[in-house]
Scaffold this motif. Sequence first.
Motif, mmCIF file in Angstrom:
data_model
loop_
_atom_site.group_PDB
_atom_site.id
_atom_site.type_symbol
_atom_site.label_atom_id
_atom_site.label_comp_id
_atom_site.label_asym_id
_atom_site.label_seq_id
_atom_site.Cartn_x
_atom_site.Cartn_y
_atom_site.Cartn_z
ATOM 1 N N SER A 106 0.836 -1.214 0.000
ATOM 2 C CA SER A 106 0.000 0.000 0.000
ATOM 3 C C SER A 106 0.861 1.250 0.000
ATOM 4 O O SER A 106 0.584 2.210 -0.729
ATOM 5 N N GLY A 107 1.897 1.239 0.829
ATOM 6 C CA GLY A 107 2.772 2.406 0.957
ATOM 7 C C GLY A 107 3.499 2.722 -0.336
ATOM 8 O O GLY A 107 3.619 3.893 -0.726
ATOM 9 N N VAL A 108 3.958 1.681 -1.015
ATOM 10 C CA VAL A 108 4.692 1.893 -2.272
ATOM 11 C C VAL A 108 3.794 2.597 -3.293
ATOM 12 O O VAL A 108 4.221 3.539 -3.979
ATOM 13 N N LYS A 109 2.549 2.169 -3.379
ATOM 14 C CA LYS A 109 1.616 2.803 -4.344
ATOM 15 C C LYS A 109 1.436 4.289 -4.022
ATOM 16 O O LYS A 109 1.465 5.144 -4.907
ATOM 17 N N ILE A 110 1.248 4.578 -2.759
ATOM 18 C CA ILE A 110 1.062 5.982 -2.340
ATOM 19 C C ILE A 110 2.301 6.811 -2.672
ATOM 20 O O ILE A 110 2.213 7.915 -3.219
ATOM 21 N N VAL A 111 3.466 6.251 -2.360
ATOM 22 C CA VAL A 111 4.714 7.008 -2.569
ATOM 23 C C VAL A 111 4.988 7.188 -4.061
ATOM 24 O O VAL A 111 5.468 8.245 -4.493
ATOM 25 N N GLN A 112 4.660 6.180 -4.856
ATOM 26 C CA GLN A 112 4.843 6.329 -6.318
ATOM 27 C C GLN A 112 4.002 7.499 -6.845
ATOM 28 O O GLN A 112 4.461 8.275 -7.680
ATOM 29 N N GLU A 113 2.779 7.612 -6.334
ATOM 30 C CA GLU A 113 1.918 8.732 -6.754
ATOM 31 C C GLU A 113 2.477 10.067 -6.287
ATOM 32 O O GLU A 113 2.448 11.067 -7.011
ATOM 33 N N LEU A 114 3.007 10.080 -5.048
ATOM 34 C CA LEU A 114 3.616 11.321 -4.532
ATOM 35 C C LEU A 114 4.808 11.730 -5.403
ATOM 36 O O LEU A 114 4.983 12.906 -5.729
ATOM 37 N N ILE A 115 5.628 10.753 -5.793
ATOM 38 C CA ILE A 115 6.802 11.041 -6.624
ATOM 39 C C ILE A 115 6.353 11.641 -7.963
ATOM 40 O O ILE A 115 6.961 12.603 -8.455
ATOM 41 N N GLN A 116 5.271 11.091 -8.530
ATOM 42 C CA GLN A 116 4.767 11.646 -9.804
ATOM 43 C C GLN A 116 4.368 13.107 -9.634
ATOM 44 O O GLN A 116 4.641 13.934 -10.507
ATOM 45 N N GLY A 117 3.752 13.418 -8.503
ATOM 46 C CA GLY A 117 3.376 14.813 -8.236
ATOM 47 C C GLY A 117 4.603 15.686 -8.049
ATOM 48 O O GLY A 117 4.668 16.816 -8.559
ATOM 49 N N ALA A 118 5.600 15.161 -7.361
ATOM 50 C CA ALA A 118 6.821 15.936 -7.096
ATOM 51 C C ALA A 118 7.572 16.235 -8.385
ATOM 52 O O ALA A 118 8.170 17.305 -8.539
ATOM 53 N N GLU A 119 7.511 15.280 -9.315
ATOM 54 C CA GLU A 119 8.285 15.441 -10.566
ATOM 55 C C GLU A 119 7.758 16.587 -11.423
ATOM 56 O O GLU A 119 8.476 17.080 -12.294
#
Lengths: 386, 92
Positions: A121-134
Amino acid sequence: MKFKGYRRSDGRVGVRNHVVVMPGVTCAAVAAKKIAATVPGAVYMHNPNGCAQTPRDTAITLNILSGMIANGNVYGALIVGLGCETIQEEMYVEAVAQKTDKPLHYIALQKSGGLKGTVDSGVKIVQELIQGAEICRRVDCDLSDLILGLECGGSDPTSGFSANSVLGAASDAVVDSGGTAVLTETPEAIGAEHILRERGATPEVGQRIYDAVKNNEKLFLDLGMDVRSANPSPGNKASGITTLEEKSLGCIHKAGARPFTESYSYGDMIDKKGLMFMDTTAYDVCSTVAKVAGGAQVVVFTTGMGTPVGTAVAPVIKMTGNRDTYKNLEDILDFDSSASIYGEKTTEELGGELLEYILRVASGERVKAEINEAFDMAINQFASYC
Amino acid sequence: MKINGIYSKPGDTVVTVTDQTHAGDVVSYTSEGQQVTFVAVNDVPKFHKMAIEPKKKGETVKKYGERIGVALKDFAPGEHVHTHNLGSREED
């Protein structure tokens, strides 16, 4: 003078664009570490607390952790809790929301199907956060957008004469350009409190700094303990620093010569411009973290004997005025100010060079502590764990 | 003569040596534009302090132009000043 930074929706400016993964309590650290290690670009920020603290210490922990997440260097964060700990989801969410509107997510291991379920679950959330950060881009920012943390540790006699004086010159330049610098480490003002009192922008601010220093020594004396028995450290003494007064008088050179605009409590958000004092312990990691929680995007850490300390959120520039130390420990040090010891360059010249380097770091150049992944964390507390 | 001592501010009663110094070595520093020399009475490790004024037990010792402590015993110019003869308080 300008640097390239990130302007956040809450009005703050960042010099990094981190997606932070933090355990809500140390018990959940294994899950948070695995999540951060799985997603490229995510950074793990340790949390040594989260449970079994008095209400007073719980409030301090929350203030520091929410401050770290609110720092302009952070795009967004995931907190990985256990589920049963003192600091519950809503407490984190509320503490962070009081400081910033940036993306914050929370999951609890006990409600997420164990370690594997939590990590997935955490990996999915963090992947989405990284997309926003990029999507975020660096833009022109001014020195007035910068909050510079002033720290020293592993001091020797060159610290007062060279590194702290050179940092003081850079601090003055930041303040003169409308920016902010923050001095901390209250016990290391003992013996120099009369000087700090005179440097208050108003008599009230000067008196508050003076009282913070006096109260710090009294706090320990009331408990039957002497701050001076732990400070100067054995290493300080071996290097030639004899008394706490001598150490303190060298320490305060970091804060240059400008008046103090405000005096803050431990880890409080810095909301004014100019030179600030923050009441913190002298323990380097604790004090460095408090400045970052207060909003410092870059910390300059002077040292005589050398130290690799860093934080997950803000770059910590390591500088020394001891030429031998720089040569011997170059893989943990960034800036050598020893030319001022030998009369080869003036303090002002070196202060200018340091400021240029600070701006390069603010624009993205990585410091040794980041390259070495020295992401340390400590939070002050009054009582023991209960 | 090579400068191997740091005198920080007027009023200082010690200098900091920038080289490992042995008894009999000359320590040279600049004070308000003037070069001043002392002979080290005993060994002074690199970056440690050396007295440039005589002090009686209980008298104030200054560096950075400020009080850094008191003499724990009498000492003479040229002597190494550290934890054996300097403390925050006289009872140290």
